[in-house]
Design an enzyme around this catalytic site. Structure first.
Site, PDB file in Angstrom:
ATOM      1  N   CYS A   1       0.846  -1.205   0.000  1.00 19.98           N
ATOM      2  CA  CYS A   1       0.000   0.000   0.000  1.00 19.98           C
ATOM      3  C   CYS A   1       0.881   1.254   0.000  1.00 19.98           C
ATOM      4  O   CYS A   1       1.676   1.470   0.923  1.00 19.98           O
ATOM      5  CB  CYS A   1      -0.906   0.001   1.230  1.00 19.98           C
ATOM      6  SG  CYS A   1      -1.783   1.572   1.428  1.00 19.98           S
TER       7      CYS A   1
ATOM      8  N   VAL B   1      -5.968   0.874   5.414  1.00 18.55           N
ATOM      9  CA  VAL B   1      -4.660   1.076   6.040  1.00 18.55           C
ATOM     10  C   VAL B   1      -4.041   2.327   5.414  1.00 18.55           C
ATOM     11  O   VAL B   1      -4.387   2.664   4.291  1.00 18.55           O
ATOM     12  CB  VAL B   1      -3.746  -0.154   5.829  1.00 18.55           C
ATOM     13  CG1 VAL B   1      -4.285  -1.343   6.561  1.00 18.55           C
ATOM     14  CG2 VAL B   1      -3.530  -0.473   4.348  1.00 18.55           C
TER      15      VAL B   1
END
Ligand SMILES: N[C@@H](CCC(=O)N[C@@H](CS)C(=O)NCC(=O)O)C(=O)O
Length: 265
Positions: free
Chosen positions: A53, A93
């Site tokens: 990410c 996240v």
């Protein structure tokens, strides 16, 4: 069972019925149905993340640059654990957790400012209000104009890619004009540099996949900045190779992101 309810159980019960934090610290992503990890403990910091990410990478870069100790729990974002959704209404996240369930902070830019607030040594966020506003405006533009095009390049249709590649480079030209010094933050690397970097690390993948060209002739300042950034130890510590990004990007395109890619069975 509700995660915070678990943390209130008598210690003996917790020890018998809950895995220890050490058990949880495999890098493998935790899924729906997994047991909620016990709280990080007094004064300890935990990052809920996903290895590929770019937003979580922003926070990993801040943590690395500041030399902060923390533990990581990776989340399976297609099959999120129930206890993760109890921690963050966004279900995304990065999330930081400090002192058990008392402090939960989500959204990458908010996480990074929070880190500077609680660990003020080596403060990365600019203190000058005008400079802070300037950096936030560049990031707002990046988020509105470049990031959506980046994702269309990664997961969009083949026939849309040439137009998207041009749009991506147009966005980079604006960013090039905002780079007036060796780093976006001045003579030294700073918040804006770390918060932009994760997408630049993935540019080689876009080149291979969608023909995005970041030439030194067209973007001289940005290409030199990329060289400077890739040499920094904290950037190296948080990076993946272009090959791994490319492999992960292919799984994203296929709609079955492999969060544990590259980890041993
Ligand atoms: N605005 C958020 C974006 C974070 C984000 O999009 N994270 C992605 C992973 S790269 C995520 O958690 N996706 C799961 C979902 O949206 O359900 C930030 O800056 O932290």
């Amino acid at each position: 069972m509700h995660c915070s309810a678990v943390s209130k159980l008598p210690v003996r019960f917790c020890l018998r019925s809950q895995p220890t934090v050490k058990d949880m610290l495999s890098e493998k992503a935790m899924k729906t149905g997994s047991a909620c990890p016990p709280p990080p403990g007094p004064g300890k910091l935990r990052l809920y993340s996903m290895r590929f990410c770019p937003y979580a990478q922003r926070t990993r870069l801040f943590l690395a640059a500041k030399g902060i100790e923390y533990e990581t729990i990776n989340i399976h974002l297609r099959e999120k654990p129930e206890w993760f959704l109890e921690k963050t209404p966004m279900g995304q996240v990065p999330v930081l957790e400090k002192d058990g369930d008392i402090a939960i902070v989500y959204e990458s830019l908010v996480c990074n400012e929070y880190l500077d607030g609680i660990y003020p040594d080596k403060c990365i966020t600019p203190r000058d209000p005008l400079e802070k506003a300037r950096q936030s405006m560049v990031l707002a533009l990046w988020g509105a104009k470049v990031i959506p095009v980046y994702y269309k390049l990664v997961i969009g249709k083949d026939d849309e890619r040439p137009a998207m590649a041009r749009q991506f480079v147009d966005g980079l030209e604006y960013i090039e004009s905002a780079l007036t010094q060796p780093f976006f933050s001045g003579d030294d690397v700073g918040a804006l540099d770390y918060n932009l970097w994760p997408w630049f690390e993935r540019v080689p993948m876009l080149k291979a996949r969608a023909g995005v060209q970041m030439s030194a002739e067209k973007l001289p300042k940005l290409t030199a900045w990329m060289e400077r950034m890739s040499d920094l130890p904290e950037v190296k510590a948080c990076s993946f190779s272009p090959e791994i990004h490319d492999r992960y990007g292919k799984t994203l395109l296929a709609g079955r992101s492999e969060y544990d890619l590259g980890l041993e069975e």
